[in-house]
Design an enzyme around this catalytic site. Structure first.
Site, PDB file in Angstrom:
ATOM      1  N   HIS A  10      -9.603   1.958   4.435  1.00 51.10           N
ATOM      2  CA  HIS A  10      -8.356   2.026   5.214  1.00 51.10           C
ATOM      3  C   HIS A  10      -8.581   2.968   6.401  1.00 51.10           C
ATOM      4  O   HIS A  10      -9.308   3.958   6.289  1.00 51.10           O
ATOM      5  CB  HIS A  10      -7.213   2.528   4.326  1.00 51.10           C
ATOM      6  CG  HIS A  10      -5.885   2.407   4.990  1.00 51.10           C
ATOM      7  ND1 HIS A  10      -5.434   3.337   5.905  1.00 51.10           N
ATOM      8  CD2 HIS A  10      -4.929   1.458   4.909  1.00 51.10           C
ATOM      9  CE1 HIS A  10      -4.249   2.940   6.347  1.00 51.10           C
ATOM     10  NE2 HIS A  10      -3.921   1.815   5.755  1.00 51.10           N
ATOM     11  N   LYS A  56       0.185   4.299  -0.365  1.00 52.72           N
ATOM     12  CA  LYS A  56      -0.408   5.523   0.216  1.00 52.72           C
ATOM     13  C   LYS A  56      -0.078   6.721  -0.685  1.00 52.72           C
ATOM     14  O   LYS A  56      -0.077   6.571  -1.901  1.00 52.72           O
ATOM     15  CB  LYS A  56       0.074   5.716   1.658  1.00 52.72           C
ATOM     16  CG  LYS A  56      -0.112   4.440   2.493  1.00 52.72           C
ATOM     17  CD  LYS A  56       0.070   4.638   3.964  1.00 52.72           C
ATOM     18  CE  LYS A  56      -0.143   3.315   4.689  1.00 52.72           C
ATOM     19  NZ  LYS A  56      -0.158   3.438   6.135  1.00 52.72           N
ATOM     20  N   GLU A  83      -5.979  -4.483  10.367  1.00 56.36           N
ATOM     21  CA  GLU A  83      -4.910  -3.517  10.610  1.00 56.36           C
ATOM     22  C   GLU A  83      -5.172  -2.761  11.914  1.00 56.36           C
ATOM     23  O   GLU A  83      -5.926  -1.784  11.917  1.00 56.36           O
ATOM     24  CB  GLU A  83      -4.840  -2.506   9.458  1.00 56.36           C
ATOM     25  CG  GLU A  83      -4.553  -3.130   8.118  1.00 56.36           C
ATOM     26  CD  GLU A  83      -3.842  -2.163   7.185  1.00 56.36           C
ATOM     27  OE1 GLU A  83      -2.730  -2.473   6.765  1.00 56.36           O
ATOM     28  OE2 GLU A  83      -4.390  -1.076   6.914  1.00 56.36           O
ATOM     29  N   GLY A 118       2.234   2.281  10.734  1.00 56.31           N
ATOM     30  CA  GLY A 118       3.239   3.330  10.591  1.00 56.31           C
ATOM     31  C   GLY A 118       3.933   3.691  11.895  1.00 56.31           C
ATOM     32  O   GLY A 118       4.653   4.680  11.969  1.00 56.31           O
ATOM     33  N   SER A 147       2.915  -2.169  10.240  1.00 53.30           N
ATOM     34  CA  SER A 147       4.356  -2.306  10.472  1.00 53.30           C
ATOM     35  C   SER A 147       4.888  -3.695  10.148  1.00 53.30           C
ATOM     36  O   SER A 147       5.846  -4.160  10.772  1.00 53.30           O
ATOM     37  CB  SER A 147       4.719  -1.902  11.908  1.00 53.30           C
ATOM     38  OG  SER A 147       4.395  -0.528  12.132  1.00 53.30           O
ATOM     39  N   ASN A 149       0.867  -1.186   0.000  1.00 56.93           N
ATOM     40  CA  ASN A 149       0.000   0.000   0.000  1.00 56.93           C
ATOM     41  C   ASN A 149       0.902   1.234   0.000  1.00 56.93           C
ATOM     42  O   ASN A 149       1.452   1.604   1.033  1.00 56.93           O
ATOM     43  CB  ASN A 149      -0.893  -0.035   1.249  1.00 56.93           C
ATOM     44  CG  ASN A 149      -1.773   1.187   1.362  1.00 56.93           C
ATOM     45  OD1 ASN A 149      -1.962   1.930   0.394  1.00 56.93           O
ATOM     46  ND2 ASN A 149      -2.332   1.395   2.554  1.00 56.93           N
ATOM     47  N   GLU A 178      -6.860   5.231   7.582  1.00 55.39           N
ATOM     48  CA  GLU A 178      -6.546   6.643   7.286  1.00 55.39           C
ATOM     49  C   GLU A 178      -7.711   7.305   6.567  1.00 55.39           C
ATOM     50  O   GLU A 178      -7.990   8.491   6.783  1.00 55.39           O
ATOM     51  CB  GLU A 178      -5.248   6.723   6.457  1.00 55.39           C
ATOM     52  CG  GLU A 178      -4.027   6.424   7.322  1.00 55.39           C
ATOM     53  CD  GLU A 178      -2.868   5.773   6.589  1.00 55.39           C
ATOM     54  OE1 GLU A 178      -2.836   5.829   5.345  1.00 55.39           O
ATOM     55  OE2 GLU A 178      -1.997   5.200   7.267  1.00 55.39           O
TER      56      GLU A 178
HETATM   57  P1  PGA Z   1       2.560   0.284   7.582  1.00 57.76           P
HETATM   58  O1  PGA Z   1       1.131   0.561   6.902  1.00 57.76           O
HETATM   59  O2  PGA Z   1       3.038  -1.026   7.038  1.00 57.76           O
HETATM   60  O3  PGA Z   1       3.415   1.440   7.159  1.00 57.76           O
HETATM   61  O4  PGA Z   1       2.338   0.225   9.045  1.00 57.76           O
HETATM   62  C1  PGA Z   1       0.224  -0.481   6.698  1.00 57.76           C
HETATM   63  C2  PGA Z   1      -1.049   0.071   6.130  1.00 57.76           C
HETATM   64  O5  PGA Z   1      -1.506   1.118   6.583  1.00 57.76           O
HETATM   65  O6  PGA Z   1      -1.646  -0.526   5.207  1.00 57.76           O
END
Ligand code: PGA
Length: 252
Positions: free
Chosen positions: A94, A11, A166, A172, A212, A9, A96
């Protein structure tokens, strides 16, 4: 047996040319892998990404889409638009998007239905906040998110849906859920699917972990009984790390 799925992903990272370069760097590893490999890219990168991935095992995913077919929705992108440029997956809901762009369980459901109608595989994201985990409501919350996302979706269609667990506190932050924590929730989600649709759908549906996941911890997570792959943010932007994760899925 469920085929594992490794989805990067991106982003809001990578311009179209940077995206093409990254795809070219992971192609060989993806082609040799026994898992499915997907890159989820910003809308503007999608046509170039599809072209770069053409003839390889890499499938291209959007990071979002709108739930209406067309109309006065300035700045939005429809399923038909994605389909025409060769996109075959989309991320939906997601955390976010839920947090910064007012996605709700209702829009997640409408988008999931619309993606399926257009033969686009929805990767539906669910997961609890730290506060919810600490106050002991994480499982109830996730059960609700899963149930609402799949509202009105037939068993046949549900088999095509991918769910990504998630935990928001792990995204992140460098704080990964432990292998056991992640597997516990993925197994719990599968139980919810069993309750909603029966074991046939539950045994077929792919449930990913995200938060992560990286080159160092992927093998442990991907070896778990109910984790069918990963949705990977930060580590998907570095080709060697993403390739290590793809190989971990192949070897899991
Ligand atoms: P990350 O993000 O691996 O940077 O923690 C995962 C995601 O939000 O899909």
């Amino acid at each position: 047996m469920r085929t594992k799925l490794i989805a990067g992903n991106w982003k809001m990272n990578n311009t179209p040319s940077q995206g093409v370069a990254l795809i070219n760097e992971i192609k060989e590893t993806a082609n040799a892998a026994s898992c499915d490999v997907v890159v989820c890219t910003p809308y503007i990168c999608l046509p170039a990404a599809v072209q770069a991935a053409n003839g390889s095992k890499i499938a291209v995913s959007a990071e979002n889409m709108h739930f209406e077919d067309k109309g006065a929705f300035t700045g939005e992108i429809s399923a038909a638009m994605l389909k025409e440029v060769g996109v075959t997956y989309t991320v939906i809901g997601h955390s976010e998007r839920r947090e910064y762009f007012a996605e709700t369980d209702k829009t997640v459901n409408l988008k999931t239905i619309k993606a399926l109608e257009n033969d686009i595989v929805p990767i539906v994201c669910v997961g609890e906040s730290l506060e919810q985990r600490e106050s002991g409501v994480a499982f109830d919350f996730i059960a609700m998110q899963v149930k609402l996302a799949l509202n009105g979706i037939s068993a046949e269609d549900a088999k095509k849906v991918v769910i990504a667990y998630e935990p928001i506190w792990a995204i992140g932050t460098g704080k990964t859920a432990t292998d056991e924590q992640a597997n516990e929730v993925c197994a719990f989600i599968r139980q919810q699917i069993t309750a909603l649709y029966g074991t046939d759908v539950a045994d077929t549906m792919r449930i990913l972990y995200g938060g992560s996941m990286n080159a160092g911890n992927a093998a442990g997570l991907l070896a778990q009984s109910d984790i069918d792959g990963g949705l990977i943010g930060g580590a998907s932007l570095k080709a060697p790390d993403f390739c290590t994760i793809i190989n971990a899925a192949t070897n899991a």
